[in-house]
Design a protein around this motif. Structure first.
Motif, mmCIF file in Angstrom:
data_model
loop_
_atom_site.group_PDB
_atom_site.id
_atom_site.type_symbol
_atom_site.label_atom_id
_atom_site.label_comp_id
_atom_site.label_asym_id
_atom_site.label_seq_id
_atom_site.Cartn_x
_atom_site.Cartn_y
_atom_site.Cartn_z
ATOM 1 N N ASP A 110 41.244 40.985 32.885
ATOM 2 C CA ASP A 110 40.172 40.420 33.484
ATOM 3 C C ASP A 110 39.108 39.239 32.708
ATOM 4 O O ASP A 110 37.880 39.655 32.312
ATOM 5 C CB ASP A 110 39.299 41.483 34.204
ATOM 6 N N ASP A 111 39.584 38.348 32.161
ATOM 7 C CA ASP A 111 39.092 37.729 31.289
ATOM 8 C C ASP A 111 38.759 35.866 31.933
ATOM 9 O O ASP A 111 40.030 35.358 32.201
ATOM 10 C CB ASP A 111 39.527 37.347 30.264
ATOM 11 N N PRO A 112 37.837 35.565 32.514
ATOM 12 C CA PRO A 112 37.690 34.127 33.169
ATOM 13 C C PRO A 112 38.408 33.003 32.449
ATOM 14 O O PRO A 112 38.845 32.123 33.077
ATOM 15 C CB PRO A 112 36.318 33.989 33.254
ATOM 16 N N LYS A 113 38.464 33.234 31.113
ATOM 17 C CA LYS A 113 39.087 32.076 30.375
ATOM 18 C C LYS A 113 40.704 32.100 30.327
ATOM 19 O O LYS A 113 41.154 31.231 30.125
ATOM 20 C CB LYS A 113 38.661 32.286 28.802
ATOM 21 N N ASP A 114 41.045 33.417 30.804
ATOM 22 C CA ASP A 114 42.740 33.422 30.990
ATOM 23 C C ASP A 114 43.142 32.790 32.063
ATOM 24 O O ASP A 114 43.028 33.501 33.245
ATOM 25 C CB ASP A 114 43.004 34.781 30.698
ATOM 26 N N ALA A 116 45.942 31.665 32.982
ATOM 27 C CA ALA A 116 47.448 32.124 33.451
ATOM 28 C C ALA A 116 47.302 33.159 34.292
ATOM 29 O O ALA A 116 48.210 33.482 35.151
ATOM 30 C CB ALA A 116 48.223 32.341 32.115
ATOM 31 N N SER A 117 46.256 34.030 34.495
ATOM 32 C CA SER A 117 46.451 35.302 35.149
ATOM 33 C C SER A 117 45.450 35.210 36.158
ATOM 34 O O SER A 117 45.013 36.254 36.855
ATOM 35 C CB SER A 117 46.046 36.561 34.236
ATOM 36 N N SER A 118 44.686 34.010 36.538
ATOM 37 C CA SER A 118 43.741 33.861 37.466
ATOM 38 C C SER A 118 44.174 34.207 38.976
ATOM 39 O O SER A 118 43.397 34.783 39.774
ATOM 40 C CB SER A 118 43.101 32.432 37.482
ATOM 41 N N ASP A 119 45.582 33.990 39.139
ATOM 42 C CA ASP A 119 45.852 34.256 40.353
ATOM 43 C C ASP A 119 46.000 35.911 40.627
ATOM 44 O O ASP A 119 45.941 36.315 41.624
ATOM 45 C CB ASP A 119 47.208 33.656 40.848
ATOM 46 N N LEU A 120 46.272 36.495 39.559
ATOM 47 C CA LEU A 120 46.300 37.886 39.615
ATOM 48 C C LEU A 120 44.988 38.354 39.771
ATOM 49 O O LEU A 120 44.867 39.444 40.696
ATOM 50 C CB LEU A 120 46.756 38.645 38.319
ATOM 51 N N ARG A 121 43.946 38.128 39.375
ATOM 52 C CA ARG A 121 42.710 38.516 39.520
ATOM 53 C C ARG A 121 42.122 38.077 40.745
ATOM 54 O O ARG A 121 41.427 38.776 41.450
ATOM 55 C CB ARG A 121 41.780 37.820 38.352
ATOM 56 N N ASP A 122 42.561 37.050 41.170
ATOM 57 C CA ASP A 122 41.941 36.680 42.775
ATOM 58 C C ASP A 122 42.615 37.544 43.894
ATOM 59 O O ASP A 122 41.762 37.862 44.684
ATOM 60 C CB ASP A 122 42.222 35.001 43.006
ATOM 61 N N LYS A 123 43.559 37.794 43.679
ATOM 62 C CA LYS A 123 44.253 38.882 44.578
ATOM 63 C C LYS A 123 43.751 40.076 44.444
ATOM 64 O O LYS A 123 43.577 40.791 45.516
ATOM 65 C CB LYS A 123 45.878 38.875 44.267
ATOM 66 N N ALA A 126 40.206 39.936 46.053
ATOM 67 C CA ALA A 126 40.379 39.797 47.530
ATOM 68 C C ALA A 126 40.725 41.057 48.203
ATOM 69 O O ALA A 126 40.168 41.509 49.004
ATOM 70 C CB ALA A 126 41.312 38.673 47.686
ATOM 71 N N SER A 127 41.798 41.741 47.529
ATOM 72 C CA SER A 127 42.511 42.799 48.276
ATOM 73 C C SER A 127 41.753 44.270 47.807
ATOM 74 O O SER A 127 42.218 45.476 48.408
ATOM 75 C CB SER A 127 43.771 43.023 48.064
ATOM 76 N N LYS A 128 40.998 44.217 46.948
ATOM 77 C CA LYS A 128 40.301 45.447 46.171
ATOM 78 C C LYS A 128 41.466 46.306 45.802
ATOM 79 O O LYS A 128 41.240 47.601 46.118
ATOM 80 C CB LYS A 128 39.401 45.888 47.496
ATOM 81 N N TRP A 129 42.123 45.993 45.175
ATOM 82 C CA TRP A 129 43.169 46.726 44.414
ATOM 83 C C TRP A 129 42.883 47.239 43.019
ATOM 84 O O TRP A 129 43.690 48.041 42.435
ATOM 85 C CB TRP A 129 44.435 45.965 44.565
ATOM 86 N N TRP A 130 41.645 46.557 42.288
ATOM 87 C CA TRP A 130 41.191 47.289 41.177
ATOM 88 C C TRP A 130 41.246 48.784 40.967
ATOM 89 O O TRP A 130 40.831 49.643 42.141
ATOM 90 C CB TRP A 130 40.078 46.890 40.496
#
Length: 431
Positions: A110-114, A116-123, A126-130
């Motif tokens: 969960d690093d805004p600078k990363d 490569a994993s932005s699509d993972l964080r977005d999902k 959005a889905s509240k899966w943390w």
């Protein structure tokens, strides 16, 4: 048949056996079953380096750690073509190698600078899966990596397509890595273990004990859901999990094609350090038993590549069973390919099954076509007598140990091991 004719016949027979042995030995150099070597190389990302590719290709199995968008400047027109170019180059050097790609189900950066994993964080957002605690805050097991845990159970609500995190991630990983890079052989699944954090897993507003049977069952089922979806998408690809357990629970037994036993030896938290050699070997045997063929089980250790005694102790321990030895230079992490003289001696097929007890003087032994492996796991030196026809290896790294001398007995220091070679089978028939 007179005595002279019988002697002549025996000489011819022995010569034939000797010639067959030379042919078999030559063939064994190309197809030897042991040693089996595995590289965990998810650290350094300079996979486009041809020298690195050649080093990686010396392994039997190697796990790479590409990220979405990996594309060195000028290397290939797209990220997918760049990754595929690397895998194909490694396989051109060694067509028999199995190449895997790293994945992680239970944690996400969960690093805004990363990017490569932005699509993972977005999902996840959005889905509240943390995975949240009772206070509604994300929980974290490995803070040094800026990674946060994900709720991989069925308690969170499914998305519009009926998927939860395990199915969604399987589809994402397939689309990014495996669909268009058919040369990948393995999905490497990190974090295959029980829950490691306290959180509100079941969304009832209270923190749950991570060892609660209901939480455990839901957690196990979440991993299994990912594996099932991966097999639907890529049935040819093998699943190998980085496991901190023996995979004996009912949900996981026999489900994976292999396991990676990270840092079994060499670190303060290693199983051998904490619980001893016997417990470590029990875990090793259990994971081999609880995975399905081809049972790609990595026996990983961390140490200095110049600590040859530790290397021999670890390497020989691995050879007591049928796994893949994986040595990590603890100063460089998962970014290099250490090589040892012992790797160059092709042991061939095992002549004996994995031993279940010590052979002599608390020393363990296993026999191979082209050699013998001995391990002293005790805290005192042990001397054992050996049959004729065994020699030390010839090596440059530790010439005091590997000096090519014939041996009738060998003394192993505490927590030490050795590989001996068999004398060539072309001895002259005695007159």
């Amino acid at each position: 048949m007179n005595r002279r004719a019988l002697k002549s016949l025996l000489i011819c027979a022995l010569a034939a056996v000797g010639a067959w042995g030379q042919v078999a030995s030559a063939a064994g150099e190309a197809t030897a079953t042991f040693p089996r070597l595995m590289g965990m190389n998810i650290g350094a990302k300079n996979y486009e380096d041809t020298r690195y590719q050649k080093d990686l290709a010396r392994m039997d199995v190697v796990i790479l750690g590409f990220y979405r968008g990996w594309q060195p400047a000028g290397y290939a027109p797209t990220a997918t073509l760049a990754m595929r170019k690397v895998v194909k180059a490694i396989k051109a050097e060694n067509p028999r190698i199995l190449v895997g790609q790293y994945t992680m189900l239970g944690e996400v950066y969960d690093d805004p600078k990363d990017v490569a994993s932005s699509d993972l964080r977005d999902k996840l957002n959005a889905s509240k899966w943390w995975l949240l605690n009772a206070e509604g805050r994300k929980v974290q097991w490995t803070p040094q990596y800026r990674a946060w845990d994900v709720n991989l159970t069925t308690w969170p609500r499914a998305d519009a397509d009926g998927r939860r995190w395990p199915q969604w991630l399987a589809e994402r990983e397939y689309g990014v890595f495996f669909r268009d890079i058919p040369e990948f052989d393995i999905v490497f699944l990190d974090g295959v273990g029980a829950p490691r954090v306290t959180a509100d897993w079941n969304h009832d507003g209270k923190d749950d004990d991570r060892n609660d049977p209901g939480v455990l069952a839901a957690h196990y089922a979440g991993h299994l859901a990912e594996w099932r979806r991966l097999r639907e998408l890529a049935p040819r690809v093998l699943l190998v999990g980085n496991t901190d357990n023996d995979l004996a629970n009912a949900e996981w037994e026999g489900q994976l094609d292999g396991g990676f036993l990270e840092a079994l030896m060499g670190l303060t938290w290693s199983l051998e350090t904490r619980a001893g050699w016997s417990r470590m070997m029990d875990r090793y045997r259990a994971v081999l038993q609880n995975t399905r063929p081809p049972k790609i089980v990595g026996f990983n250790v961390h140490g200095s590549p110049t600590d040859y005694r530790f290397f021999r102790y670890a390497y020989a321990s691995c050879l007591l069973d049928d796994g893949y030895f994986s040595f990590t230079d603890k100063a460089r992490g998962y970014g290099s390919v250490p090589w040892f003289d012992e790797y160059d001696h092709k042991l061939g097929n095992a002549l004996s099954r994995p031993p279940v007890g010590a052979w002599s003087q608390d020393v363990w032994r296993r026999d191979f076509q082209n050699g013998v492996v001995l391990v002293n796991p005790t805290s005192s030196a042990k001397t054992v007598k050996l049959e004729p026809g065994l020699l030390r290896l010839a090596g440059k790294q530790d010439p005091a140990t590997n000096n090519s001398a014939a041996v009738g007995e060998v003394t192993l220091q505490p927590k030490d091991g050795i590989v001996l070679r068999r004398q060539a089978a072309t001895q002259e028939f005695p007159r």
